[in-house]
Scaffold this active site. Structure first.
Site: not given
Length: 377
Positions: A95, A159, A250, A260, A271
């Site tokens: 990523q 991420h 979200e 949060y 997963y």
């Protein structure tokens, strides 16, 4: 072009935190919503190799990042381009990417460009950097590239996030993912899974809400998973679009000092199928204002401020990767909610607004197109 600069101050954001209950939490959307008729026509502007982000410059020129590490300067019509020299080395595996790019709000006078990238190394992290753009389509480069901020601790995995949003009181907000490691989002001494508030030179901003509670002094909010969209609305409120796990994507109203909940709560599951308690079970955590289950994989967030689409003004457009769509979200005072979804037929990596009020969309992957959305008819 630089993103809109609403009237905003630290005091206003603190007031928003105390007034937060005025916006009710939205129950999860379970899917099956029909696609709406598109109020726009689509024009192809250019194609790229796995583009990631874009920003507009005075006069309509664009900067576009590609995942592998190229920064491209484009003419307003997209017909001409040049690779910008001076970009640091990028680890684009997994990523990783040359990610966000945003022109300084005063770019016309200072020429500064802010960008994020995943730095080489194992472990590694997302880096916030700044340079001055010089030259033109005949040859352009970044001069005086400076590292402003580094995510810590260093980890291996995905991420990265790395979105940038400027506030008009002279601060910079920067989002960082938790690198698929779960617990860093709740750890006070690091900035993974956090949104930080910095000076324009990358230092922790004075008066950040959690510094006195033992957190890293840059932290503004925490308990995030992978916040890939970050933008202020026209009333000066900060919002993010955030990837959940299996479900539970979200849209959040980002308030100072709030937790949060990730990975303690989520409206999705792991997963491997293992359940995660929903937000409603732990009211001490800030709940999303809109969530999706099954996932739509939000990649970006634009709050529209132009005149070409008056029905969109003040609302958010969320780009979706796995969902292959744009989603219109009403950010109204009585509760944020999905208003419409528009089928795009490709993974959407980024969405931005041009100086003429047109909406521009970047498709993901090799051959990803830059599309201009103009009013239909």
């Amino acid at each position: 072009m630089p993103r809109p600069r609403p009237a905003l101050s630290f005091a206003i954001l603190l007031a928003a935190a105390t007034a937060a209950p005025a916006i009710a939490a939205q129950a999860p959307i379970t899917g099956g919503r029909p696609f709406a008729d598109k109020p726009f026509k689509v024009e192809e502007v250019a194609r790229f190799d796995s583009p990631w982000a874009m920003t507009f410059l005075p006069g309509g020129h664009m900067l576009v990042t590609e995942k592998a590490g190229r920064l491209l300067l484009l003419s307003p019509d997209g017909a001409r381009r040049t690779a910008v020299e001076g970009v640091p080395a990028v680890d684009s595996s997994g990523q990783g990417a040359l990610g966000e790019v945003v022109a300084h709000p005063d770019f016309a006078t200072n020429g500064l460009v802010y960008f994020s990238y995943s730095a080489p190394g194992s472990p590694n992290g997302i880096v916030l950097a700044r340079g001055k753009l010089v030259g033109d389509l005949g040859g352009a480069r970044l001069e005086g590239v400076t590292t402003l901020y580094r995510a810590h601790p260093l980890k291996s995995g995905g991420h990265y996030a790395g979105r940038i949003a400027f506030s008009p009181d002279g601060h910079l907000f920067f989002s960082m993912g938790e690198r698929q490691k779960f617990t860093p989002a709740q750890e006070p001494d690091g900035v993974l899974g956090k949104v930080v508030r910095l000076t324009m030179d990358g230092q922790p901003a004075p008066g950040n809400p959690l510094a006195a509670k033992g957190f890293d002094p840059a932290v503004w909010s925490y308990g995030h998973r992978n916040p890939l969209g970050l933008a202020f609305d026209l009333e000066g409120r900060l919002w993010d679009a955030e990837m959940g796990p299996k479900g539970g994507d979200e849209v959040n109203l980002i308030l100072p000092g709030r937790n949060y909940g990730w990975p303690i709560v989520s409206n999705g599951d792991h997963y491997d199928g293992k359940p995660i308690p929903d937000h409603v079970t732990r009211p001490e955590f800030e709940a999303p204002k809109v969530s999706w289950n099954p996932s739509i994989s939000p990649s970006s967030l634009l709050v529209y401020s132009g005149k070409l689409f008056p029905q969109w003004r003040g609302k958010a457009l969320v780009g979706a990767l796995s969902g292959e769509m744009l989603i219109l979200v009403d950010l109204g005072e009585e509760g944020a909610k999905e208003e419409a979804r528009y089928a795009m037929g490709q993974r959407i990596r980024a969405v931005d607004q041009g100086p003429d009020g047109a909406v521009y969309v970047l498709e993901d992957k090799a051959g990803g197109r830059l599309l201009r959305l103009m009013p239909a008819g």
